[in-house]
Design a protein around this motif. Structure first.
Motif, short mmCIF file in Angstrom:
data_model
loop_
_atom_site.label_atom_id
_atom_site.label_comp_id
_atom_site.label_asym_id
_atom_site.label_seq_id
_atom_site.Cartn_x
_atom_site.Cartn_y
_atom_site.Cartn_z
N GLY A 2 -41.85 55.83 65.77
CA GLY A 2 -42.30 55.01 64.63
C GLY A 2 -43.87 55.20 64.49
N VAL A 3 -44.31 54.29 63.60
CA VAL A 3 -45.57 54.19 63.29
C VAL A 3 -46.66 53.61 64.24
CG1 VAL A 3 -47.40 53.51 61.33
CG2 VAL A 3 -44.99 54.25 60.66
N SER A 4 -47.76 54.17 64.31
CA SER A 4 -48.80 53.58 65.32
C SER A 4 -49.49 52.62 64.72
CB SER A 4 -49.76 54.64 65.76
OG SER A 4 -50.72 54.26 66.80
N VAL A 5 -49.28 51.30 65.42
CA VAL A 5 -50.02 49.91 65.10
C VAL A 5 -50.65 49.33 66.33
CG1 VAL A 5 -48.21 49.63 63.19
CG2 VAL A 5 -48.15 48.50 65.48
N LYS A 6 -51.49 48.56 65.92
CA LYS A 6 -52.22 47.69 66.91
C LYS A 6 -51.14 46.75 67.50
CE LYS A 6 -55.52 45.55 68.94
NZ LYS A 6 -56.25 45.99 69.94
N ARG A 7 -50.88 46.97 68.61
CA ARG A 7 -49.96 46.13 69.44
C ARG A 7 -50.97 44.91 70.22
NH1 ARG A 7 -46.08 50.61 72.09
NH2 ARG A 7 -48.21 51.13 73.03
N TRP A 8 -51.11 43.67 69.75
CA TRP A 8 -51.92 42.66 70.26
C TRP A 8 -51.32 42.12 71.31
CZ3 TRP A 8 -56.41 41.94 68.13
CH2 TRP A 8 -56.68 42.59 66.81
N LEU A 18 -42.81 43.74 66.68
CA LEU A 18 -43.26 42.36 66.85
C LEU A 18 -43.77 42.36 65.19
CD1 LEU A 18 -45.20 42.02 70.02
CD2 LEU A 18 -42.52 41.58 69.60
N PHE A 19 -43.15 40.97 64.56
CA PHE A 19 -43.75 40.68 63.50
C PHE A 19 -45.03 40.52 63.17
CE2 PHE A 19 -44.50 37.44 59.87
CZ PHE A 19 -43.81 37.89 58.92
N ALA A 52 -49.64 35.00 68.39
CA ALA A 52 -48.25 35.27 67.79
C ALA A 52 -47.40 36.35 68.61
CB ALA A 52 -48.39 35.38 66.60
N SER A 53 -48.16 37.55 68.97
CA SER A 53 -47.62 38.65 69.38
C SER A 53 -47.17 38.36 71.07
CB SER A 53 -48.47 39.68 69.48
OG SER A 53 -48.73 40.24 68.24
N LYS A 54 -48.13 37.74 71.65
CA LYS A 54 -47.56 37.23 72.93
C LYS A 54 -46.66 36.22 72.88
CE LYS A 54 -52.12 38.15 74.87
NZ LYS A 54 -53.22 37.78 75.53
N PHE A 55 -46.50 35.37 72.02
CA PHE A 55 -45.33 34.23 71.80
C PHE A 55 -43.99 35.04 71.47
CE2 PHE A 55 -42.86 32.06 68.63
CZ PHE A 55 -42.35 30.73 69.24
N ASN A 60 -38.70 37.27 73.32
CA ASN A 60 -37.87 38.17 73.06
C ASN A 60 -37.41 38.22 71.44
OD1 ASN A 60 -36.67 40.87 73.43
ND2 ASN A 60 -35.00 39.73 74.32
N ILE A 61 -38.26 38.03 70.63
CA ILE A 61 -37.96 37.86 69.08
C ILE A 61 -38.46 39.20 68.74
CG2 ILE A 61 -38.65 36.74 67.14
CD1 ILE A 61 -39.07 34.29 68.92
N ARG A 62 -37.67 40.00 68.02
CA ARG A 62 -37.90 41.38 67.52
C ARG A 62 -37.67 41.28 66.00
NH1 ARG A 62 -40.47 41.79 71.70
NH2 ARG A 62 -39.38 42.54 73.61
N PHE A 63 -38.65 42.03 65.21
CA PHE A 63 -38.54 42.40 63.85
C PHE A 63 -38.27 43.82 63.57
CE2 PHE A 63 -40.69 43.15 60.07
CZ PHE A 63 -39.84 42.41 59.09
N ASP A 64 -37.17 44.26 62.90
CA ASP A 64 -37.03 45.37 62.39
C ASP A 64 -36.55 45.47 60.99
OD1 ASP A 64 -37.51 46.71 64.76
OD2 ASP A 64 -35.52 45.95 65.61
N GLY A 65 -37.55 44.83 59.88
CA GLY A 65 -37.23 44.88 58.88
C GLY A 65 -37.76 45.95 58.08
N THR A 66 -37.66 45.92 56.61
CA THR A 66 -38.24 46.88 55.82
C THR A 66 -38.43 46.14 54.51
OG1 THR A 66 -35.94 47.37 54.77
CG2 THR A 66 -36.74 48.76 56.65
N ILE A 67 -39.39 47.03 53.90
CA ILE A 67 -39.98 46.87 52.37
C ILE A 67 -39.36 47.49 51.56
CG2 ILE A 67 -41.91 46.07 50.90
CD1 ILE A 67 -43.32 44.97 53.31
N GLU A 68 -38.38 47.56 50.67
CA GLU A 68 -37.80 48.62 50.12
C GLU A 68 -38.33 48.71 48.48
OE1 GLU A 68 -33.75 47.82 49.98
OE2 GLU A 68 -33.47 48.16 52.06
N GLN A 69 -39.01 48.01 48.13
CA GLN A 69 -39.80 48.00 46.65
C GLN A 69 -41.17 47.18 46.67
OE1 GLN A 69 -36.92 46.43 44.16
NE2 GLN A 69 -36.56 44.68 45.14
#
Length: 126
Positions: A2-8, A18-19, A52-55, A60-69
């Protein structure tokens, strides 16, 4: 990987599902997001993303969405946030993701006493 992001939730960098981490990335990244426009994240309210990240992690609420356009990010985040039990808000002139449900401030878990079902409706088909 995956892409490296800031994990709060853990205060480090790496891939995340995490969303809130995804939203912060889109608001601040120079290549994939609005980073050049937002001048180093000045439009992002940092403490909202951490909470929000800690919540999300605690529940255990995960997000694996995409933006296609091409899409309006503000509209997209506003629509998708409730699916993650969060709200995408503007607080003090900055964007933030905040939990939509009451939570324990120590564990960040959803408070069960705050969710009392008072009535149930059902539809009867004829």
């Amino acid at each position: 990987d995956g892409v490296s992001v800031k994990r709060w939730a853990t205060n480090d960098y790496g891939p995340s599902n995490l969303f809130s981490d995804f939203v912060y990335y889109l608001l601040t990244d120079d290549v994939a997001g609005l980073g050049t426009w937002s001048s180093d994240g000045a439009w992002a309210k940092v403490n909202g993303f951490e909470t929000a990240s800690k919540f999300l992690q605690a529940n255990n609420i995960r997000f694996d969405g995409t933006i296609e356009q091409k899409t309006n990010l503000r509209s997209y985040m506003t629509e998708v946030a409730p699916l993650n039990l969060c709200n995408f808000v503007i607080a003090d002139g900055q964007f933030a993701v905040v939990p939509a449900l009451p939570y324990d401030p120590n564990t960040y878990e959803i408070r069960s006493d705050a969710l009392q079902i008072k009535q149930v409706f059902s539809v009867q088909r004829m």
